[in-house]
Design an enzyme around this catalytic site. Structure first.
Site, PDB file in Angstrom:
ATOM      1  N   GLU A  75      43.870  57.479  62.249  1.00  0.00           N
ATOM      2  CA  GLU A  75      44.815  58.047  61.286  1.00  0.00           C
ATOM      3  C   GLU A  75      46.053  57.190  61.027  1.00  0.00           C
ATOM      4  OE1 GLU A  75      45.582  62.000  62.794  1.00  0.00           O
ATOM      5  OE2 GLU A  75      43.726  62.774  61.922  1.00  0.00           O
TER       6      GLU A  75
ATOM      7  N   GLU B 252      36.823  63.707  60.957  1.00  0.00           N
ATOM      8  CA  GLU B 252      37.434  64.829  61.674  1.00  0.00           C
ATOM      9  C   GLU B 252      37.504  66.015  60.730  1.00  0.00           C
ATOM     10  OE1 GLU B 252      41.192  64.465  63.660  1.00  0.00           O
ATOM     11  OE2 GLU B 252      40.779  62.427  64.367  1.00  0.00           O
TER      12      GLU B 252
END
Length: 472
Positions: free
Chosen positions: A210, A328
Site C-alpha cells: 500500500e 486485499e
C-alpha cells in the site's frame, strides 16, 4: 421414516454425471499446472498459454510464526485449511525491518532463524499447491517499513528532512531497499535447495504494501520510485512477475478517475500511470469501503464498491492490458460501545459474496479482474489472539464464510486451462457489446451469456448429485 424408492434410470444418469464432473475437476486441476506463472494480455497463464485464476488469502504472519520451529505446525495448518477450500494464492510478508522480530535487523544484517522461517513458508506453500505473492516492505510502521529505512539512514548521519516519505527519493535509502531485494530474491532455500528467484511457487514480488505519499499527493514521487525499482527487481530476477502493491487510488495523471477516490482526496499514487511502468506485470486494488467511507450508509458503500470495481476493470482493460487482482478485501467486524450497533458476520459474508461475484463475473467473461485474496486468515490458536484485527476469518469457525470462499474457488478453478488468445477474442467481443449497449454489464451485474448459463446448469447438477448422495 421409510425412504421413497428411486427410479433406477435416475440413479444411472446421476452416476454418469458424477463421472463427467470428476473429469471436469481433473481437467481444471491440470489447468493449474504449478509452473512459473506468466502474463498473456489480461490473463495469468501457465504451461505456455493456459489460463490460471487465483482465489487467495492474506496471512502476513506466516514467516514470523515459522521462525519458531515449535510453531511451524500453525503454518502447515493454515495451508492445509486453505487448500481444502480450493485457495491457491497466499499473500504474505517477505520483510520485517528492525523491531523485536526482525528479518533485517539493520541494513544488510539478517536474522537466519527468520529467513529459515520464510524458507519453511515457501516449502509448505509448494507442498500444498499454493502460489505466493511476497511483499518486500511496508508503507506503514508495522514491521518497520519505510519509516524504519529512513531512521536507519538518519542514524548513519544522513540528513533527511521530509520524514518517512524520504524513502522514495533518498539515494541512501533506495540503496538499502535494493540490497534487501537482492538478498531475498537470491536466497537459496535451506529446505528445498532452490533459490527464491528460480522457484515457481512464488507468483510475484510486490514492491511495497500500500504505497502512499503525503509529501507529494500528485503521485509523481511514488511513480519515479516504481519506475526505478521494478526494473531493478527484474534485473535480479528475470523470471517472476512484479507488481507495485497499490490500493487503486487515482492520482493527478491522465486517465485517472480521481473523483472516485474515497472522499475525493489524493493519496500520492496514480493507478493507471504507475501500473504502466516498465517492469510492472499486473495491477492491484484493495477493497475496504466500510472503513474508507466510515460513517456512510450501507447503500453508499455498495454504490462505491460497484463504481470502484467497474472503473478499475475498465481502466485496466483500456489503458493497461494487464491482469488485475484484488489483493486485499474485507469488512471490519466492529461494535460501537454502548450502542449495541455492530457489523455482523452476516453483513461480512454478504460483502464477501459481492466481491467474489464481481471477480467471477469478470473472469468468466475474459476481463482483467481474475482473482483476489481476503484479509485475513487466522487459526484457532492461543498465540494468535493478538493478531485479531476485526477482519480475521477462521475457516473452521466461520463455516458460512468458508463455504462462500470454497464455492468461489471451485467456480474459478473451473475456468482454468482455457486458451488465453481465444479468451481474449471473446472478451473483446463482450466488451464491444457491453459498451455499445444501453444496458450496463458491470462487474457485479447479471449477464447470462452462454458460459454463465452452462455454469448455472453445472451448479444445478452438482447440487442434485449432492442431494442424491446425502440421501443414500
Amino acid at each position: 421414516m421409510a425412504r421413497r424408492p428411486r427410479p433406477a434410470g435416475r440413479a444411472i444418469n446421476l452416476v454418469v454425471v458424477v463421472v463427467v464432473l470428476l473429469a471436469v475437476v481433473a481437467a481444471a486441476a491440470a489447468g493449474g499446472g504449478g509452473g512459473m506463472v506468466r502474463v498473456d494480455g489480461t490473463q495469468f497463464v501457465v504451461d505456455g498459454s493456459k489460463t490460471i485464476y487465483f482465489s487467495g488469502f492474506n496471512a502476513y504472519w506466516l514467516m514470523m510464526m515459522a521462525s519458531d520451529p515449535a510453531r511451524r505446525g500453525a503454518v502447515v495448518t493454515a495451508f492445509r485449511q486453505a487448500s481444502a477450500r480450493g485457495l491457491n494464492l497466499a499473500r504474505t510478508w517477505a520483510f520485517s525491518d528492525g523491531g523485536d522480530q526482525p528479518l533485517q535487523s539493520s541494513p544488510g544484517v539478517y536474522e537466519e532463524a527468520m529467513f529459515q522461517g520464510l524458507d519453511f513458508v515457501v516449502a509448505e506453500a509448494k507442498r500444498h499447491g499454493v502460489y505466493l505473492l511476497l511483499c518486500l516492505t511496508n508503507n506503514f510502521d508495522d514491521f518497520g517499513g519505510k519509516r524504519q529505512y529512513v531512521r536507519w539512514a538518519m542514524d548513519a548521519g544522513h540528513n533527511l528532512a521530509a520524514g518517512p516519505d524520504d524513502f522514495f527519493n533518498s539515494t541512501v535509502v533506495k540503496g538499502y531497499y535494493k540490497n534487501h531485494v537482492k538478498t531475498v530474491l537470491t536466497r537459496v532455500n535451506t529446505l528445498t535447495g532452490v533459490a527464491y528467484k528460480d522457484d515457481p511457487t512464488i507468483l510475484a514480488w510486490e514492491l511495497m504494501n500500500e504505497p502512499r505519499c503525503d509529501a507529494d499527493p500528485t503521485g509523481a514521487m511514488v511513480q519515479a520510485w516504481v519506475e526505478e525499482m521494478a526494473p531493478y527487481v527484474k534485473g535480479v530476477d528475470g523470471e517472476h512477475l512484479v507488481t507495485a502493491g497499490l490500493e487503486g487510488f487515482y492520482g493527478d495523471g491522465e486517465h485517472e478517475s480521481k473523483e472516485l477516490n474515497p472522499w475525493g482526496i489524493y493519496y500520492g499514487t496514480n493507478y493507471v500511470a504507475t501500473h504502466q511502468a516498465a517492469g510492472i506485470d499486473f495491477a492491484t486494488i484493495h477493497l475496504y469501503p466500510d472503513v474508507w467511507l466510515w460513517g456512510s450508509t450501507a447503500d453508499e458503500q455498495a454504490s462505491f464498491f460497484r463504481n470502484w470495481t467497474r472503473s478499475h476493470v475498465d481502466a485496466t482493460a483500456a489503458y493497461l492490458g494487464k491482469p488485475l487482482l484484488v489483493t486485499e478485501y474485507g469488512k471490519f467486524l466492529w461494535e460501537r460501545e454502548g450502542s449495541g450497533a455492530s457489523a455482523t458476520k452476516t453483513q461480512r459474508n454478504y460483502f464477501l459474496g459481492m466481491v467474489l461475484d464481481a471477480i467471477y463475473a469478470s473472469a468468466s467473461r475474459g476481463e482483467p479482474l481474475v482473482g483476489g485474496a481476503f484479509w485475513q486468515l487466522l487459526l484457532v490458536d492461543d498465540g494468535m489472539d493478538d493478531l485479531r484485527d476485526g477482519y480475521e476469518i477462521i475457516l473452521p469457525e466461520d463455516t458460512l464464510a468458508a463455504s462462500i470462499i470454497g464455492n468461489h474457488s471451485k467456480q474459478l478453478a473451473s475456468l482454468n486451462g482455457q486458451d488465453a488468445e481465444a479468451l481474449r477474442r471473446r472478451a473483446n467481443s463482450h466488451r464491444k457489446t457491453r459498451l455499445g449497449s444501453s444496458v450496463s454489464g458491470g462487474a457485479g451485474d447479471t449477464v447470462l451469456d452462454l458460459p454463465r448459463l452452462l455454469l448455472i446448469r453445472f451448479i444445478s447438477l452438482h447440487r442434485s448429485i449432492s442431494s442424491f448422495f446425502s440421501a443414500v
